[in-house]
Design a protein around this motif. Structure first.
Motif, short mmCIF file in Angstrom:
data_model
loop_
_atom_site.label_atom_id
_atom_site.label_comp_id
_atom_site.label_asym_id
_atom_site.label_seq_id
_atom_site.Cartn_x
_atom_site.Cartn_y
_atom_site.Cartn_z
N ALA A 184 0.83 -1.21 0.00
CA ALA A 184 0.00 0.00 0.00
C ALA A 184 0.86 1.25 0.00
CB ALA A 184 -0.93 -0.01 1.21
N ILE A 185 1.93 1.23 0.78
CA ILE A 185 2.84 2.39 0.82
C ILE A 185 3.54 2.56 -0.53
CG2 ILE A 185 4.95 3.28 1.88
CD1 ILE A 185 4.04 1.96 4.51
N ASP A 186 4.01 1.43 -1.10
CA ASP A 186 4.69 1.50 -2.39
C ASP A 186 3.79 2.03 -3.49
OD1 ASP A 186 6.97 0.46 -1.22
OD2 ASP A 186 6.54 -1.61 -1.83
N ASN A 187 2.49 1.76 -3.36
CA ASN A 187 1.52 2.21 -4.37
C ASN A 187 0.96 3.59 -4.07
OD1 ASN A 187 1.77 -0.19 -5.84
ND2 ASN A 187 0.17 -1.20 -4.64
N ASP A 188 1.51 4.25 -3.04
CA ASP A 188 1.07 5.60 -2.65
C ASP A 188 -0.42 5.66 -2.32
OD1 ASP A 188 3.61 6.81 -2.94
OD2 ASP A 188 3.32 6.96 -5.11
N GLU A 189 -0.92 4.58 -1.72
CA GLU A 189 -2.32 4.60 -1.31
C GLU A 189 -2.47 5.47 -0.06
OE1 GLU A 189 -3.72 0.61 -0.87
OE2 GLU A 189 -2.99 0.00 -2.86
N PRO A 190 -3.53 6.26 0.03
CA PRO A 190 -3.68 7.18 1.16
C PRO A 190 -4.12 6.50 2.45
CG PRO A 190 -5.56 7.37 -0.31
CD PRO A 190 -4.59 6.45 -0.99
N VAL A 191 -4.80 5.33 2.33
CA VAL A 191 -5.39 4.68 3.50
C VAL A 191 -5.06 3.19 3.48
CG1 VAL A 191 -7.56 4.09 4.66
CG2 VAL A 191 -7.28 6.35 3.63
N PHE A 192 -4.81 2.65 4.68
CA PHE A 192 -4.60 1.20 4.82
C PHE A 192 -5.70 0.64 5.69
CE2 PHE A 192 -2.59 -2.47 7.02
CZ PHE A 192 -2.41 -3.27 5.88
N ASN A 193 -6.47 -0.30 5.14
CA ASN A 193 -7.56 -0.92 5.89
C ASN A 193 -7.02 -2.07 6.75
OD1 ASN A 193 -9.51 0.70 4.59
ND2 ASN A 193 -9.59 -0.70 2.85
N MET A 194 -7.46 -2.13 8.01
CA MET A 194 -7.03 -3.20 8.90
C MET A 194 -8.06 -3.40 10.01
SD MET A 194 -3.99 -1.33 11.10
CE MET A 194 -4.02 -2.59 12.40
N SER A 195 -7.81 -4.32 10.88
CA SER A 195 -8.69 -4.53 12.04
C SER A 195 -8.50 -3.39 13.03
CB SER A 195 -8.35 -5.86 12.71
OG SER A 195 -7.07 -5.78 13.34
N GLY A 196 -9.12 -3.51 14.17
CA GLY A 196 -8.95 -2.48 15.20
C GLY A 196 -7.53 -2.41 15.73
N GLY A 197 -6.76 -3.48 15.56
CA GLY A 197 -5.35 -3.47 15.94
C GLY A 197 -5.08 -3.60 17.42
N GLU A 198 -6.10 -3.96 18.20
CA GLU A 198 -5.89 -4.04 19.65
C GLU A 198 -5.34 -5.40 20.11
OE1 GLU A 198 -9.71 -3.16 21.26
OE2 GLU A 198 -9.60 -1.01 20.82
N GLN A 199 -5.25 -6.35 19.18
CA GLN A 199 -4.74 -7.67 19.55
C GLN A 199 -3.30 -7.56 20.06
OE1 GLN A 199 -5.61 -6.56 16.37
NE2 GLN A 199 -6.07 -8.38 15.14
N LEU A 200 -2.99 -8.30 21.10
CA LEU A 200 -1.61 -8.38 21.60
C LEU A 200 -1.00 -9.68 21.10
CD1 LEU A 200 -1.91 -7.11 25.30
CD2 LEU A 200 -1.19 -5.85 23.27
N ARG A 201 0.18 -9.57 20.50
CA ARG A 201 0.87 -10.70 19.90
C ARG A 201 2.33 -10.70 20.32
NH1 ARG A 201 -3.55 -11.91 19.51
NH2 ARG A 201 -4.86 -12.28 17.69
N ASP A 202 3.02 -11.76 19.95
CA ASP A 202 4.44 -11.91 20.26
C ASP A 202 5.19 -12.00 18.93
OD1 ASP A 202 7.02 -12.96 20.97
OD2 ASP A 202 6.17 -13.60 22.87
N TYR A 203 6.01 -10.99 18.63
CA TYR A 203 6.67 -10.90 17.34
C TYR A 203 8.19 -11.00 17.46
CZ TYR A 203 2.22 -8.94 15.63
OH TYR A 203 0.91 -8.74 15.30
N LEU A 204 8.79 -11.65 16.45
CA LEU A 204 10.24 -11.64 16.27
C LEU A 204 10.54 -11.48 14.79
CD1 LEU A 204 11.75 -14.51 18.47
CD2 LEU A 204 12.16 -12.06 18.74
N PRO A 205 11.59 -10.74 14.44
CA PRO A 205 12.04 -10.74 13.04
C PRO A 205 12.46 -12.16 12.65
CG PRO A 205 13.12 -9.00 14.31
CD PRO A 205 12.42 -9.88 15.30
N VAL A 206 12.18 -12.56 11.43
CA VAL A 206 12.47 -13.92 11.01
C VAL A 206 13.97 -14.21 11.07
CG1 VAL A 206 12.63 -13.37 8.54
CG2 VAL A 206 11.95 -15.69 9.29
N GLU A 207 14.79 -13.19 10.87
CA GLU A 207 16.25 -13.39 10.97
C GLU A 207 16.64 -13.81 12.39
OE1 GLU A 207 15.65 -9.86 8.08
OE2 GLU A 207 14.77 -10.58 9.96
N GLU A 208 15.96 -13.23 13.39
CA GLU A 208 16.26 -13.58 14.77
C GLU A 208 15.73 -14.98 15.09
OE1 GLU A 208 17.51 -13.47 18.76
OE2 GLU A 208 18.18 -12.48 16.91
N VAL A 209 14.59 -15.33 14.52
CA VAL A 209 14.07 -16.69 14.69
C VAL A 209 15.08 -17.69 14.15
CG1 VAL A 209 12.30 -18.32 13.94
CG2 VAL A 209 11.65 -16.02 14.66
N ALA A 210 15.60 -17.43 12.96
CA ALA A 210 16.59 -18.33 12.36
C ALA A 210 17.85 -18.42 13.21
CB ALA A 210 16.93 -17.86 10.94
#
Length: 283
Positions: A184-210
């Protein structure tokens, strides 16, 4: 060590292989797509074989000789977590493939699991938290782990079950949240549709996982279920806003456009107790 890596061109595999090579291991890569394998920067440093888990599991000629360890990442059909395909086809194929490896003399087996084994449980989830899978993918992975634990009663091998949480980085699915945001950013779109975004998750960069998975190769004493995660809850909205800031974009978020997935709890993260002990002693 001479290590077989299945799913070597997948999201985790493509990053794991160079980590193993850097640590001096000899790597045999197994992947379905020979053309994709040849495009990997590490291709000329490994022994590649073409292998389709679902059609060639029982063919002993495809298994290389003198393996010290196998890291089983291959799992077709993702990210469709709700398909019966996972326990009708992937589960038996993976079990019999690993059993054949063990019977051929491979004494160390590492398999990647999933946080979906925990099902709809919320909060901090430890390696001792009972599993309660609520979708076919989670059920298949959880059943594979239990089946391998039973197999261990009859065959002597070292089992490391690496339970993965959420990952992001190069090579991720084009339909993943951050990939869609980047597009969306690469295409210069003004808006990004998503959920409410309140979910809490556990993230790691894939490089760190490897890096962490490769690190565990050197720690055979660390066995059983091993949570591979950050241990820190982060909201989906926070993750998205961080990427927007990194891209120096002015794209606006249309929060609440999509409903929250019914197959995930609102708030959960992992407790990487075993990995923390390993990481504590690493430079």
């Amino acid at each position: 060590m001479r290590i077989l890596v299945t799913g070597a061109t997948g999201f985790v595999g493509r990053h794991l292989v160079p980590e193993l090579l850097t640590r001096g291991h000899e790597v045999v890569t197994a992947s379905r797509d020979a053309r994709k394998a040849t495009s990997m920067p590490w291709y000329d440093k490994v022994t590649p074989i073409v292998f389709d888990l679902l059609t060639e599991t029982s063919n002993p000629t495809l298994l290389p000789d003198s393996l010290d360890m196998a890291i089983h990442l291959a799992w077709p059909g993702l990210p469709n977590y709700k398909s019966l395909f996972h326990f009708e086809e992937n589960l038996p194929a993976s079990y019999f493939f690993i059993k054949r490896l063990v019977q051929s003399g491979v004494t160390r087996i590492m398999v990647t699991g999933t946080c979906f084994e925990y099902g709809m449980q919320e909060g901090a989830l430890s390696e001792d938290t009972p599993t309660m899978p609520s979708n076919p993918y989670g059920l298949a992975k959880d059943t594979l782990r239990k089946s391998l634990e039973m197999l261990h009663r009859y065959h002597d091998f070292n089992l490391q079950w690496i339970r993965l949480f959420y990952m992001y980085g190069p090579g991720q699915s084009p339909n993943s949240l951050l990939s869609l945001l980047d597009a969306a950013i690469d295409n210069d779109e003004p808006v990004f549709n998503m959920s409410g975004g309140e979910q809490l998750r556990d993230y790691l960069p894939v490089e760190e996982v490897a890096r962490r998975v490769a690190l565990l190769v050197g720690h055979p004493e660390c066995t059983g279920i091993i949570n591979c995660c950050s241990g820190q809850p982060v909201s989906v909205r926070q993750l998205v806003e961080q990427r927007i800031a990194e891209r120096q974009s002015n794209i606006s978020l249309n929060l609440g456009y999509y409903p929250y997935p019914e197959y995930e709890p609102m708030s959960f993260w992992g407790v990487p107790e075993k990995l923390d002990q390993v990481l504590k002693h690493e430079p």
